[in-house]
Every structure is written in C-alpha cells, then in structure tokens.
Scaffold this motif. Structure first.
Motif, PDB file in Angstrom:
ATOM      1  N   TRP A 195      -8.263   7.278   3.177  1.00  0.00           N
ATOM      2  CA  TRP A 195      -7.034   7.871   3.702  1.00  0.00           C
ATOM      3  C   TRP A 195      -6.902   9.349   3.345  1.00  0.00           C
ATOM      4  O   TRP A 195      -6.013  10.032   3.846  1.00  0.00           O
ATOM      5  CB  TRP A 195      -5.814   7.113   3.155  1.00  0.00           C
ATOM      6  CG  TRP A 195      -5.964   6.675   1.727  1.00  0.00           C
ATOM      7  CD1 TRP A 195      -6.341   5.443   1.279  1.00  0.00           C
ATOM      8  CD2 TRP A 195      -5.770   7.473   0.549  1.00  0.00           C
ATOM      9  NE1 TRP A 195      -6.396   5.413  -0.095  1.00  0.00           N
ATOM     10  CE2 TRP A 195      -6.044   6.644  -0.575  1.00  0.00           C
ATOM     11  CE3 TRP A 195      -5.395   8.794   0.319  1.00  0.00           C
ATOM     12  CZ2 TRP A 195      -5.952   7.098  -1.883  1.00  0.00           C
ATOM     13  CZ3 TRP A 195      -5.307   9.265  -0.979  1.00  0.00           C
ATOM     14  CH2 TRP A 195      -5.581   8.411  -2.063  1.00  0.00           C
ATOM     15  N   GLU A 215       0.198   2.980   1.965  1.00  0.00           N
ATOM     16  CA  GLU A 215      -0.938   3.760   2.447  1.00  0.00           C
ATOM     17  C   GLU A 215      -0.569   4.527   3.713  1.00  0.00           C
ATOM     18  O   GLU A 215      -0.913   5.714   3.865  1.00  0.00           O
ATOM     19  CB  GLU A 215      -2.132   2.858   2.722  1.00  0.00           C
ATOM     20  CG  GLU A 215      -3.342   3.626   3.238  1.00  0.00           C
ATOM     21  CD  GLU A 215      -4.560   2.747   3.420  1.00  0.00           C
ATOM     22  OE1 GLU A 215      -5.347   3.038   4.344  1.00  0.00           O
ATOM     23  OE2 GLU A 215      -4.734   1.792   2.641  1.00  0.00           O
ATOM     24  N   ALA A 216       0.160   3.885   4.624  1.00  0.00           N
ATOM     25  CA  ALA A 216       0.569   4.561   5.852  1.00  0.00           C
ATOM     26  C   ALA A 216       1.497   5.739   5.550  1.00  0.00           C
ATOM     27  O   ALA A 216       1.372   6.821   6.147  1.00  0.00           O
ATOM     28  CB  ALA A 216       1.254   3.570   6.789  1.00  0.00           C
ATOM     29  N   LEU A 267       1.884  -0.490   3.747  1.00  0.00           N
ATOM     30  CA  LEU A 267       2.954   0.441   4.110  1.00  0.00           C
ATOM     31  C   LEU A 267       2.886   1.709   3.264  1.00  0.00           C
ATOM     32  O   LEU A 267       3.096   2.817   3.770  1.00  0.00           O
ATOM     33  CB  LEU A 267       4.315  -0.239   3.956  1.00  0.00           C
ATOM     34  CG  LEU A 267       4.639  -1.291   5.011  1.00  0.00           C
ATOM     35  CD1 LEU A 267       5.871  -2.099   4.602  1.00  0.00           C
ATOM     36  CD2 LEU A 267       4.872  -0.635   6.366  1.00  0.00           C
ATOM     37  N   THR A 306       4.978   7.924  13.698  1.00  0.00           N
ATOM     38  CA  THR A 306       4.199   8.024  12.465  1.00  0.00           C
ATOM     39  C   THR A 306       3.295   6.813  12.271  1.00  0.00           C
ATOM     40  O   THR A 306       3.519   5.737  12.852  1.00  0.00           O
ATOM     41  CB  THR A 306       5.135   8.129  11.251  1.00  0.00           C
ATOM     42  OG1 THR A 306       6.019   6.989  11.246  1.00  0.00           O
ATOM     43  CG2 THR A 306       5.960   9.413  11.294  1.00  0.00           C
ATOM     44  N   ALA A 307       2.297   6.990  11.425  1.00  0.00           N
ATOM     45  CA  ALA A 307       1.457   5.855  11.030  1.00  0.00           C
ATOM     46  C   ALA A 307       2.299   4.801  10.325  1.00  0.00           C
ATOM     47  O   ALA A 307       2.051   3.596  10.461  1.00  0.00           O
ATOM     48  CB  ALA A 307       0.326   6.337  10.118  1.00  0.00           C
ATOM     49  N   PHE A 308       3.308   5.253   9.594  1.00  0.00           N
ATOM     50  CA  PHE A 308       4.180   4.320   8.876  1.00  0.00           C
ATOM     51  C   PHE A 308       4.920   3.408   9.850  1.00  0.00           C
ATOM     52  O   PHE A 308       4.972   2.183   9.664  1.00  0.00           O
ATOM     53  CB  PHE A 308       5.176   5.092   8.007  1.00  0.00           C
ATOM     54  CG  PHE A 308       6.096   4.209   7.230  1.00  0.00           C
ATOM     55  CD1 PHE A 308       5.687   3.644   6.034  1.00  0.00           C
ATOM     56  CD2 PHE A 308       7.372   3.926   7.695  1.00  0.00           C
ATOM     57  CE1 PHE A 308       6.531   2.802   5.318  1.00  0.00           C
ATOM     58  CE2 PHE A 308       8.216   3.090   6.984  1.00  0.00           C
ATOM     59  CZ  PHE A 308       7.795   2.531   5.794  1.00  0.00           C
ATOM     60  N   VAL A 321      -0.637   8.492   4.247  1.00  0.00           N
ATOM     61  CA  VAL A 321      -1.378   9.121   5.349  1.00  0.00           C
ATOM     62  C   VAL A 321      -0.491  10.125   6.083  1.00  0.00           C
ATOM     63  O   VAL A 321      -0.899  11.267   6.357  1.00  0.00           O
ATOM     64  CB  VAL A 321      -1.910   8.042   6.322  1.00  0.00           C
ATOM     65  CG1 VAL A 321      -2.341   8.663   7.651  1.00  0.00           C
ATOM     66  CG2 VAL A 321      -3.071   7.296   5.695  1.00  0.00           C
ATOM     67  N   ASP A 322       0.736   9.722   6.411  1.00  0.00           N
ATOM     68  CA  ASP A 322       1.649  10.632   7.106  1.00  0.00           C
ATOM     69  C   ASP A 322       1.961  11.866   6.259  1.00  0.00           C
ATOM     70  O   ASP A 322       2.011  12.991   6.763  1.00  0.00           O
ATOM     71  CB  ASP A 322       2.950   9.905   7.444  1.00  0.00           C
ATOM     72  CG  ASP A 322       2.786   8.911   8.586  1.00  0.00           C
ATOM     73  OD1 ASP A 322       2.060   9.213   9.551  1.00  0.00           O
ATOM     74  OD2 ASP A 322       3.393   7.825   8.508  1.00  0.00           O
ATOM     75  N   ARG A 375       2.529   0.894  11.339  1.00  0.00           N
ATOM     76  CA  ARG A 375       2.159  -0.157  10.400  1.00  0.00           C
ATOM     77  C   ARG A 375       3.314  -1.145  10.205  1.00  0.00           C
ATOM     78  O   ARG A 375       3.085  -2.364  10.145  1.00  0.00           O
ATOM     79  CB  ARG A 375       1.763   0.466   9.052  1.00  0.00           C
ATOM     80  CG  ARG A 375       1.204  -0.516   8.048  1.00  0.00           C
ATOM     81  CD  ARG A 375      -0.125  -1.119   8.483  1.00  0.00           C
ATOM     82  NE  ARG A 375      -1.128  -0.102   8.712  1.00  0.00           N
ATOM     83  CZ  ARG A 375      -1.922   0.409   7.783  1.00  0.00           C
ATOM     84  NH1 ARG A 375      -1.841  -0.021   6.535  1.00  0.00           N
ATOM     85  NH2 ARG A 375      -2.810   1.329   8.096  1.00  0.00           N
TER      86      ARG A 375
END
Length: 205
Positions: A63, A34-35, A32, A190-192, A38-39, A195
């Motif tokens: 990332w 990492e996500a 989480l 979002t990537a978050f 990334v965002d 994930r």
C-alpha cells in the motif's frame, strides 16, 4: 516547501481500528484501516512537499507509494511519538494521521506566511492535523491523547507558546462504524468508501 508527515500503524488485524469490532471482524477492520491509509498516502503524494515521511508502527506493505521516507515510531505514548516525528524535521512541517480518508491534496497545500501553526480540529475533540513553521517537539509532550479534551489542550499549548494559529477545516476521524459510514458518504470516490461498500454489501457490484 513543507515537510508532510503521516503517522500510522501497519494495518494488521487486531492492531488497528479495534473500535470497529464489532460490527466488523478484526480482518475487516484492518482492511478498512488499509484503505484509509491508502487514501491518506495518495493525498500526501499528490500535494507539493519538501519531504514526505511515513512515521510507521510496523512494516511497510504494498500500500506504500513511491516517494516516501519511512521511519519507525519511537516507544512511549502518542504524545512522545508525535513529538519525535517533529524532531526529525526542520522548517515548515505538517503532520496528519491515517484516520481521515476524506483528506484531499488541497488541504495539505499550506503555507505559514501569516501564521506559526496550523491546527486541524477533529469532531471527536482531537485533531487530525498539526502544522508548525518551526518544529518544536516540546509543544506536544505531555498533551493527553485520545481523550475528548486532546484538541483543546493542544490548541491551548500552541497559544500559550505565543504562536499565531490558523485553523484548518474540522474533519471527522474514522473510529466507529458510524464514523465509517459518515466519512464514506462524504467521500464516495475514495478507496475507503469502496472497501466499506464491499464489506457491507458484498456482491452488490
């Protein structure tokens, strides 16, 4: 143009987002984190900037997008590490953390034409962003970090220095599982959010 700083930790299990465990495992909490990183980096990469600098505790990973300078965090408390990050910059500088994956490029496209500082309060009493037209590391040193009064003390420090401060929107940091759910609901693309959905509803897709 503004220099954009991101202060972050390498998303390794047991080192990041420890307040997410439980209900998540250390590996899930790191995923989480990492996500969210990334965002955050995507938003910074898409915003106009003079420089984009990742101030990192740890080592870069896959990332990390192109276009970022990576510098190590110094030792010491968070106030010292934030102050050191600003000391590396000249001219208008905006610093953000990795805890607000709902960040958008538009939130970072700022100028200081009518102010000396930009302050982004967080719902937990801290702050998610701090911008200074002229970086002054001393404005951060000695501010108590990660306590409910962090934001108010930092805001008062800016005012006491005679700076004209403009506030940014209040955002919610991701610290707990409840925060994670709330932020993912606010920023579902979002990537978050993806994930979190994968971890809480495995196989749903």
């Amino acid at each position: 143009m503004t220099t954009l700083l991101v202060i972050a930790k390498e998303p390794r299990p047991g080192r990041v987002k420890t307040r997410l465990t439980p209900p998540f495992t250390p590996a899930q909490a790191a995923a989480l984190a990492e996500a969210a990183l990334v965002d955050t980096l995507r938003a910074v990469a898409a915003a106009p900037a003079k420089r984009r600098v990742l101030v990192l505790d740890g080592r870069p990973g896959p990332w990390l997008p192109d276009g970022f300078e990576v510098v190590p965090q110094c030792s010491g408390g968070l106030d010292e590490r934030l102050a050191d990050a600003f000391s590396r910059c000249t001219g208008p500088t905006l610093l953000v953390g990795m805890d607000t994956p709902q960040l958008t490029p538009g939130m970072l496209n700022l100028d200081f034409a009518d102010c000396d500082a930009r302050f982004g309060p967080a719902e937990d009493g801290g702050f998610w962003a701090l911008g200074l037209a002229r970086p002054e590391p001393g404005l951060l040193r000695g501010v108590p970090m990660s306590v409910p009064e962090t934001g108010s003390v930092q805001r008062e420090r800016l005012a006491a220095a005679g700076l004209r401060v403009r506030e940014l929107p209040r955002l919610r940091d991701v610290d707990t599982a409840a925060d994670a759910r709330a932020v993912a609901a606010l920023a579902p693309d979002t990537a978050f959010a993806a994930r979190l959905a994968a971890l809480t509803h495995p196989g749903a897709a």
